[in-house]
Design an enzyme around this catalytic site. Structure first.
Site, PDB file in Angstrom:
ATOM      1  N   ASP A  58      31.360  15.947  27.590  1.00  0.00           N
ATOM      2  CA  ASP A  58      30.452  16.702  26.725  1.00  0.00           C
ATOM      3  C   ASP A  58      29.812  17.791  27.575  1.00  0.00           C
ATOM      4  OD1 ASP A  58      31.084  14.626  25.031  1.00  0.00           O
ATOM      5  OD2 ASP A  58      29.014  14.207  24.448  1.00  0.00           O
TER       6      ASP A  58
ATOM      7  N   ASP B 246      29.545  10.889  11.920  1.00  0.00           N
ATOM      8  CA  ASP B 246      28.472  10.530  12.853  1.00  0.00           C
ATOM      9  C   ASP B 246      27.330   9.975  12.018  1.00  0.00           C
ATOM     10  OD1 ASP B 246      30.100  11.732  14.818  1.00  0.00           O
ATOM     11  OD2 ASP B 246      29.211  13.693  14.448  1.00  0.00           O
TER      12      ASP B 246
END
Ligand SMILES: O=C(O)c1ccccc1N[C@@H]1O[C@H](COP(=O)(O)O)[C@@H](O)[C@H]1O
Length: 240
Positions: free
Chosen positions: A11, A130
């Site tokens: 990330d 998510d």
């Protein structure tokens, strides 16, 4: 039986490889160069890289050139996500040569566009589901975006090829995956599911691998690798 695919995560925030806790901005721990991290996972035997442009996901800029450089440097498959929300960002993402992209916010806010790109690009498009509880979150996980199962039903109808399911409450916490959520999503769709969030041990990976017959195809591994809870070689061995 098919083996569980592992997708080590890189990330990227402000040019650095980071891990967040619950995906919250400001909780970053930095792990240095994204390219070095990605190359390290590749040398350790990874077949996939899960690469996220966090600034693009949060709307705090982007690391587009850097994630393109990392993707191009990889010999392995890359799943690219973060800020892919319109034709221009999708074209830029696909032009990197990534294997597939993972759409989050767009699936919640611009469903017609997502239906169109699913029809155009097939299994190059995955959708990230998510969730907090069963409520989807978008815009860097800061905004509610509807019900998980209603959205899943719609995306299934539109032909979505696979889902990346993240339990935000678990993400970055090393508290173990939400196996109930994964089972429930697998029961609600016949599409493959990639698990994300909470992996802390080899036993967690074995527990996710036990869900392969239900439809779990892969697992993203982030914090546990960076925190050296186990090595990627050990993880790959554990899910053989
Ligand atoms: O991966 C994270 O830790 C993360 C944290 C906060 C927001 C997003 C995060 N990751 C991934 O970003 C894409 C969604 O981006 P967008 O909504 O399409 O711009 C998705 O893959 C998330 O899992």
């Amino acid at each position: 039986m098919a083996k569980l695919e592992l997708l080590p995560a890189v990330d990227v925030r402000d040019g650095q490889a980071v891990r967040l806790v619950h995906g919250e901005s400001g909780t970053e721990t930095s792990y240095g160069s994204p390219l070095e991290a990605a190359l390290a996972w590749q040398s350790s035997g990874a077949e996939w890289l899960h690469l996220v442009d966090l600034d693009a996901a949060f709307g705090t800029g982007d690391n587009r050139a850097l994630v393109a450089e990392v993707t191009r440097a990889m010999d392995i498959k890359v799943e690219l996500s973060g800020g892919i929300r319109d034709d221009a960002s999708l074209a830029a993402a696909l032009a990197t040569g990534c294997t597939r992209v993972n759409l989050g916010t767009a699936a919640l806010e611009t469903p017609e566009w997502v239906a169109k790109v699913i029809a155009e690009h097939g299994d190059k498009i995955a959708v990230g589901l998510d969730v907090r509880g069963t409520t989807l979150r978008g815009r860097g996980w800061t905004r509610d975006g509807g019900d998980l199962y209603e959205t899943l039903e719609r995306l299934d109808r539109e032909g979505c090829a696979r889902y990346v399911v993240t339990d935000i409450a678990k993400d970055g916490t090393l508290q173990g995956p939400n196996l109930e959520l994964l089972k429930n999503v697998c029961a609600a769709t016949d599409r493959p599911v990639v698990a994300s969030g909470g992996v802390s041990s080899l036993d967690d990976l074995r527990a996710i691998a036990d869900l392969v017959p239900l439809g779990v195809e892969g697992s993203i591994v982030g914090k546990a690798l960076y925190a050296k809870a186990f090595t990627l070689e050990e993880a790959l061995e554990a899910v053989l």
